[in-house]
Design an enzyme around this catalytic site. Structure first.
Site: not given
Length: 515
Positions: A486, A490
């Site tokens: 992350h 995304d």
């Protein structure tokens, strides 16, 4: 002329390796590219070949020892081999005899398994086998700093080999069994801080050496009063059994107690959960070098990489029908079956060109988009997992990918992978469906930023449109899970990528060439 053999780097983020066992001994003559030793690192077991032909004159690192990448581990004398080939009698005198500090222990070469082996004690592990100071002191001095960095979980935070140094500790550490000589400086310091008598400790390391975990487990068990005391308290006389009551003024404002301060101080490293002693019928299995490496790498990745997950359903009916129509002819021509993994890899490489961020690596202050598409394939071996790499997989046909998968998988089980086949991966495909899994959450193979798991293909009812009307049909369905970093990716980026992979697979043409 002597050539120094060094510990190779088996991956871009690998900083050290463990010599599982030597395949040669001092005095042996080897040809160029003959295997010298087996090295174990994070999820990898590989043979390291000889760079030159010659005679092995020195083995500098024994079995079971963990050393940094670039550390000299052996020397090969090409001139000695030439003299032996010429029949000169001086060869035997020129080759130095094995010494106690460099000779592998007897029987170490008799370990039978190629991939997963029981841990062999390193040569020189006995208390009396002192290795040269020039080789061991730098490692021993560096151990406390490395251990202090371990809780951060960074790339350089791999825990040190607890068994690589010797002790010159305090009198409480001078047990008659030589236990103090089997501790690193960091472990000796922990023993002194908690005023522990090492004769009460049982070492779980190679040759019975005492490790940090042994000391922490002893402290957690609370088997000995006073183990949490600070070192300066150990010199104080014992308090009388009965004491006079303290004055009221002193009771109202008690002086700070060193013992309380020591108890409140945070531990110097992660404290393992208390494990009860084995009871009747229990079996203790020592961790192999591969299992230790997997545990260390997986812990490090989970602590440092923020994982997120996305799952999509894929209708594989068209792929299943295509495979059924081509499998007999393919097997007759290639001698092997056609794998669904090859099809998914082909769909992935076609899609990665449109989503280059998933084919990248995280570089602290930058993202490195990789030009090559080197697809790692997770391969389960006995009591472990390794990830060989298909280099430039996007340039291969489905038949080519299928052949490469079969080849590297079989050689992975035999422990015959080359070094270049274990490094350079940019994206990993994990086939958890082969054992029936329908949902999983794989751990990213850092420094890569994503890994795709293909689950089992199962028949399920699904609503499909036929002639403009919705009908329920039995379809071949497969879940795909993508774990992603992350920091780099995304959910939307990964969702678009998976949608495109799904589109390729669901629109698979019956005319798709196998190659």
């Amino acid at each position: 002329m002597a050539t120094t053999i060094k510990m190779p780097q088996l991956g871009e983020s690998v900083t050290e390796g463990t010599i599982e066992r030597w395949l040669v001994k001092e005095g042996d003559t080897v040809a160029q590219y003959d295997p010298l030793f087996e090295v174990v690192t994070d999820k990898v077991n590989a043979e390291v070949p000889a760079e030159v032909a010659g005679t092995v004159t020195k083995i500098l690192v024994p079995n079971g020892e963990t050393v940094a990448v670039g550390t000299p581990v052996a020397e090969i004398d090409a001139d000695a081999a030439g003299e032996a080939a010429g029949g000169e009698s001086e060869t035997a005198e020129a080759a130095p005899a094995p010494t106690a500090e460099s000779r592998p222990e007897a029987g170490a070469d008799a370990v039978p398994q190629a991939i997963e082996r029981e841990e062999s004690p390193p040569a020189g592990a006995q208390a009396g086998d002192a290795a040269p100071a020039a080789q061991q002191e730098p490692q021993a001095e560096a151990t406390p700093e490395r251990e202090a960095a371990a809780p951060t979980g960074g790339a350089s935070a791999a825990p040190p080999d607890e068994d690589e140094a010797r002790s010159n500790g305090s009198p409480r550490e001078s047990g008659g069994d030589g236990a103090a000589s089997r501790m690193t400086p960091a472990v000796r310091r922990l023993v002194r801080e908690h005023d522990i008598d090492v004769t009460q400790l049982k070492g779980s390391g190679a040759a019975g050496r005492i490790t940090r975990d042994d000391v922490l487990a002893f402290i957690n068990q609370g088997t000995r009063p006073g183990t949490a005391a600070a070192p300066q308290e150990s010199a104080q006389p014992a308090a009388p059994a009965a004491q006079a009551p303290a004055p009221a003024a002193e009771a109202a404002t008690p002086a700070p107690q060193p013992q309380a301060a020591a108890a409140a101080a945070p531990p110097s490293g992660p404290v393992p959960s208390s494990v009860p002693a084995p009871s009747g019928g229990d079996t203790e299995i020592p961790l192999s070098q591969m299992r230790k490496a997997i545990a260390r790498k997986m812990t490090q990745v989970k602590q440092t990489v923020p994982h997120a997950y996305t799952v999509v359903e894929v209708d594989m009916t068209n792929v299943v029908r295509w495979r059924e129509a081509n499998t007999m002819a393919f097997k007759a021509r290639e001698g092997t079956s056609l794998s669904y993994v090859a099809v998914v890899i082909k769909a992935v490489t076609e899609t990665l060109r449109r989503h280059p961020t998933l084919n990248s690596q995280f570089g602290e202050d930058k993202i490195i988009l990789k030009q090559a598409m080197n697809i790692g394939i997770a391969v389960a071996v006995d009591n472990g997992l390794i990830v060989p790499v298909l280099h430039n997989a996007d340039q291969l046909s489905i038949s080519g990918v299928n052949a490469r998968i079969r080849d590297i998988s079989s050689r992975a089980h035999a422990g015959k992978l080359r070094l270049d086949e274990l490094q350079g991966g940019t994206f990993t495909v994990n086939n958890t469906g082969w054992f029936g899994s329908v949902s999983s959450m794989p751990i990213i193979n850092a420094p890569e930023v994503a890994i795709l798991s293909m689950e089992a293909i199962v028949k399920r009812p699904r609503v499909v449109e036929v002639g403009g009307e919705d009908v329920i049909a039995i379809r071949h369905m497969m879940n795909m899970t993508c774990s992603f970093d992350h920091r780099v990716l995304d959910g939307a980026q990964v969702g678009f990528f998976l949608a495109d992979v799904r589109k390729v697979l669901e629109e698979w043409s019956p005319e798709t060439p196998i190659g």
